[in-house]
Design an enzyme around this catalytic site. Sequence first.
Site, PDB file in Angstrom:
ATOM      1  CG  ASP A 170      -2.078  -1.072   0.964  1.00  0.00           C
ATOM      2  OD1 ASP A 170      -2.442  -1.300  -0.204  1.00  0.00           O
ATOM      3  OD2 ASP A 170      -2.547  -1.656   1.951  1.00  0.00           O
ATOM      4  CB  SER A 178      -3.433  -6.120   9.479  1.00  0.00           C
ATOM      5  OG  SER A 178      -3.491  -5.133   8.473  1.00  0.00           O
TER       6      SER A 178
HETATM    7  N1  ARG Z   1      -2.075  -8.016   0.370  1.00  0.00           N
HETATM    8  C1  ARG Z   1      -3.174  -7.302  -0.142  1.00  0.00           C
HETATM    9  C2  ARG Z   1      -2.718  -6.265  -1.137  1.00  0.00           C
HETATM   10  O1  ARG Z   1      -1.578  -5.897  -1.105  1.00  0.00           O
HETATM   11  C3  ARG Z   1      -4.032  -6.724   0.953  1.00  0.00           C
HETATM   12  C4  ARG Z   1      -3.422  -5.581   1.713  1.00  0.00           C
HETATM   13  C5  ARG Z   1      -4.308  -5.241   2.833  1.00  0.00           C
HETATM   14  N2  ARG Z   1      -3.862  -4.084   3.545  1.00  0.00           N
HETATM   15  C6  ARG Z   1      -3.859  -4.003   4.852  1.00  0.00           C
HETATM   16  N3  ARG Z   1      -3.413  -2.914   5.388  1.00  0.00           N
HETATM   17  N4  ARG Z   1      -4.295  -4.997   5.606  1.00  0.00           N
HETATM   18  O2  ARG Z   1      -3.473  -5.843  -1.959  1.00  0.00           O
END
Ligand code: ARG
Length: 400
Positions: free
Chosen positions: A124, A175
Amino acid sequence: MTDRIVLAYSGGLDTSVAIGWIAHETGAEVIAVAADVGQGGEDLDVIRQRALDCGAVEAVVADVRDEYADEYCLPAMRANALYMGRYPLVSALSRPLIVKHLVAAAKQYGASTVAHGCTGKGNDQVRFEVGIGALAPDLRCIAPVRDSGMTRDKAIAFAAERGLPIDVNKKSPYSVDQNVWGRAVETGFLEDPWNGPIEDVYSYTQAPGTSDGPDELVLTFTNGVPTAIDGTPVTVLQAIEQLNARAGAQGVGRLDMVEDRLVGIKSREVYEVPGAQVLINAHQEMENLTVERDLARYKRGVEQRWAELVYDGLWFSPLKRALDEFIASSQQHVSGEVRMVLHAGTATVTGRRSDASLYDFNLATYDAEDTFDQSLAKGFVELWGMPSKIAAKRDQRLGS
Ligand code: ARG
């Protein structure tokens, strides 16, 4: 003039603390920006007030659910976008939309910098910063959790010290990131990839096999857009919401996978994507009936690349934009109906029909109505196999 920083705000512990943390570290004024992408939970006004109570000079909250459905989820469905063949890009899709609104707020309030609460280990951070760079190359990015030691423990201490209105006990052991396209769950006991998910992990789906019985539905597509469910017109957002409810009740769309992150880490991820899975399944089937073979084959390669670009934070990139044009053009005849049965964790297509169908009964049938001239096949097969036959003879001759 005091410097201003726009913060991607979720309403949770970390970004609430980040408001004061950033102000303290930089001396800047913090403007919190929160977007409703269908994550459910708290009311936007509550989130807005909390941002102000935590010290934001301004808090912008926006209901962007339709924009998210129409401009992010819909292109993903049209691309049948599944990272590593399975993950429908839940978080990867929402980040560019949030980025768009962060950049707009930065312009509106004259901010020099955008802040986010991501760690340095995930995808992210990349999606935020690369997206911001693509839309506003002059904006700076900061990430207090990653760059200035704002750990969970320090955040809790900081909140307690200043009496911030945050319930530190409300923290889930996982999370979680969720929006209308699905839900991502990681960390906690799931970090051991041998540990099976327990029911407590899930919230968009019921346990498969616990419903009263199967649910049959008919999805209508118009030029690659879902436009009706069981004959009742729907917006894209309504389609996703209704399918989340119906497929979720049947336990459809649970994924448990080990995923390759962009930063090079393999991570254990559990997802719930009931609506996304049904829509992509149905859309693929609508394409199977209406898209010409070579276009369909080529599109499968484009789909994989599209999903990787979006996963890797390149939503606002020239290649992604060009692939969007290709995908849009491929959808011209993707109109008709798909019937599905949802039950016990599976979504099964049981029928498809279209005015733009390429299925020709008279060509396909083995009955008397057959119009396919089988005598032509003999020569076709001969010529089709000729190059490999010639190569095989050469190999024989050379003993290789
Ligand atoms: N691994 C997934 C992605 O990168 C989900 C990320 C979820 N983010 C979080 N902060 N839990 O798209």
